[in-house]
Design an enzyme around this catalytic site. Structure first.
Site, PDB file in Angstrom:
ATOM      1  N   HIS A  14       0.649  -0.988  -0.158  1.00 25.50           N
ATOM      2  CA  HIS A  14      -0.078   0.082   0.089  1.00 25.50           C
ATOM      3  C   HIS A  14       0.761   1.261  -0.078  1.00 25.50           C
ATOM      4  O   HIS A  14       2.041   1.404   0.727  1.00 25.50           O
ATOM      5  CB  HIS A  14      -0.930  -0.123   1.184  1.00 25.50           C
ATOM      6  CG  HIS A  14      -1.587   1.282   1.421  1.00 25.50           C
ATOM      7  ND1 HIS A  14      -1.254   2.044   2.423  1.00 25.50           N
ATOM      8  CD2 HIS A  14      -2.687   1.793   0.914  1.00 25.50           C
ATOM      9  CE1 HIS A  14      -2.208   3.293   2.110  1.00 25.50           C
ATOM     10  NE2 HIS A  14      -2.919   2.955   1.284  1.00 25.50           N
ATOM     11  N   HIS A  60       1.550  10.832  -2.119  1.00 26.40           N
ATOM     12  CA  HIS A  60       0.153  10.746  -1.311  1.00 26.40           C
ATOM     13  C   HIS A  60      -0.352  11.942  -1.459  1.00 26.40           C
ATOM     14  O   HIS A  60      -0.306  13.139  -0.837  1.00 26.40           O
ATOM     15  CB  HIS A  60       0.568  10.500  -0.145  1.00 26.40           C
ATOM     16  CG  HIS A  60      -0.812   9.630   0.768  1.00 26.40           C
ATOM     17  ND1 HIS A  60      -0.607   9.462   1.950  1.00 26.40           N
ATOM     18  CD2 HIS A  60      -1.908   9.477   0.297  1.00 26.40           C
ATOM     19  CE1 HIS A  60      -2.024   9.087   2.314  1.00 26.40           C
ATOM     20  NE2 HIS A  60      -2.676   8.955   1.236  1.00 26.40           N
TER      21      HIS A  60
END
Length: 477
Positions: A14, A60
């Site tokens: 992830h 991110h």
């Protein structure tokens, strides 16, 4: 390895590019390389336009994480893709790009990976290919390319508080902001969209980057409406659905059988909830017992959950693919499937004997555990698996010994041995402070060999010690 992709658990990362926490750590290709060296088979890249809007950064979104250029990540992936396993590598792309940048990504993928890149046929498939048929191939998985428009639209129109309120409604899930409490904004179910997807609109198709669409093997089609509808199985095509750990918990509580039926043919990806900003992980067992193939973990979050994940994927030669148990792939005459919460009889009993341990005197300094005396070691042994099988037991503490001899035996009755993982930890007893860590390992019960074995231990990060090991005996009754 000749069954369809959906029949395997796949070692999944992830936010694979992050070096630390989810809010302000650097993005880099180094964590990707480390993950590939450990046998991870699914790498996630979050693609955003750079500040000049003429290139692609990996970061991110909505956080202070520093970006890394996509080309650097792709080159490292090519170099290390098959260093630990010859079986296919999946790249999941979270796409926040305009069509021109999508076309640029397609060009980079083709140019960088060359013959390694798998290009699927244009016809929809009703069954995923097998890992064996795609050895040494890189596979692309992402949502349909309208994501950037959807993202802009949601930024303009969405009320975050309303999104959180809707999320609490049973069976109904909704896209919310990437920093909201229970989600990182990925692959949310949207109960306000119409029944037909934009990707099927001819006008929309003309506007998308065709080269980019043609590279997508595993389509993460946007699910619509109620959760039960999102889990419906289409006999004519297969897809990937992503749920946060929180959404999965709700789904398995209310629609557990539907989740298992979905995962018999389609792929379910589970990812950490958005509040795990320190890159911690969750217990993967609920996902595994419901057939979820891609249980995405923060590989930089060195916690007990990650150690369990590392141990689980030591199975099948450490190739990153573990065949799901047959009972998760079977459907009864009336559509009944496996129920992880049902009371089940004991299938197998594992007997574990801990004789002794050695190696700390070679791998640690004399004062590492105790300044004035040799260490006081004890061992914890237990099972991670379905709820009925979970237990931890411990030996007595052997005082002042670098080579402790316990000679103790433990018995573990197992109702689902196929999913059980043996947990082993050594600690050094400290009367006044927290007990010191002396090593750990996790081993898939299904592959334990009977008899007396030397069991190597690892540090908290999963790196094997040079010398530390336990002498143990395994037996199945």
């Amino acid at each position: 390895m000749s069954a369809p992709f959906s029949h395997y658990y796949i070692y999944t990362g992830h936010n694979s590019y992050l070096t630390g926490n989810q809010l302000n750590s650097d993005s880099s290709d180094i964590p990707i390389i480390k993950a590939l060296q450990r046998g991870v088979r699914v790498i996630e890249l979050d693609m955003w336009p750079n500040s000049a809007k003429n290139n692609i950064d990996i970061l991110h979104g909505g956080t202070l994480t520093a970006p890394v250029q996509i080309i650097k990540c792709l080159k490292s992936i090519k170099e290390y893709a098959f260093c630990a396993s010859p079986y296919p590598l999946v790249i999941t792309l979270e796409d926040h790009l305009t069509p021109d940048l999508q076309a640029k990504v397609a060009e980079m993928l083709v140019k960088t990976f060359g013959n390694l890149l798998y290009i699927p046929s244009s016809d929809p498939i009703n069954e995923f290919p097998s890992p064996e048929s795609l050895m040494k191939k890189i596979i692309i998985s992402t949502k349909p390319p309208q994501e950037y428009k959807k993202f802009l639209k949601s930024k303009d129109n969405q009320n975050i508080n309303g999104g959180l309120a809707n999320l609490a409604e049973e069976g109904s899930l909704r896209r919310i902001d990437s920093n909201a409490e229970e989600s990182d904004g990925k692959d949310e179910l949207d109960d306000q969209d119409e029944d037909s997807s934009d990707e099927d609109d001819p006008k929309f198709q003309q506007e998308t980057a065709c080269e980019y669409r043609e590279l997508i093997t595993i389509h993460a089609g946007k699910p619509k409406g109620h959760l039960k509808d999102a889990l419906k199985v289409d006999p004519d095509k297969v897809r990937r659905l992503s749920l946060s750990e929180t959404q999965l918990a709700k789904a398995t509580a209310s629609h557990g059988a539907d989740v298992i039926r979905f995962t018999q043919k389609n792929i379910l990806r589970v990812y950490p909830k958005g509040t795990r900003i320190n890159s911690s992980n969750y217990d993967p067992m609920n996902a595994w017992t419901h057939g979820a193939q891609m249980v995405a973990f923060n590989m930089q979050g060195h916690d007990k959950a990650l150690r369990l994940m590392q141990g689980f994927f030591r199975a099948n030669g450490g190739c990153g693919y573990v065949k799901k148990p047959d009972f998760l792939l079977r459907t009864g005459p009336n559509g009944e499937v496996f129920d992880p919460n049902a009371s089940m009889p004991v299938k197998k009993t594992l007997k574990v004997k801990v004789y002794m341990g050695d190696g700390w005197r070679m791998d640690f300094s004399k004062t590492h555990f105790d300044t004035f005396s040799p260490p006081d070691f004890y061992t914890r042994v237990g099972i991670a698996g379905v709820r009925a099988d979970c237990v931890m037991k411990k030996t007595r503490t052997i005082e002042d010994q670098w080579v402790p001899m316990w000679d103790e035996e433990f018995t573990f009755p197992l109702t689902v041995p196929e999913l059980a993982v043996l947990r082993i930890e050594v600690h050094e007893y400290d009367m006044s402070e927290k007990h010191d860590f002396g090593g750990q390992t996790c081993l898939p019960v299904s592959e334990l060999k009977q008899g007396i074995r030397a069991v190597p231990l690892h540090d908290r990060r999963g790196t094997r010690y040079k010398s530390v090991r336990l002498l143990m005996c395994f037996d199945f009754l």
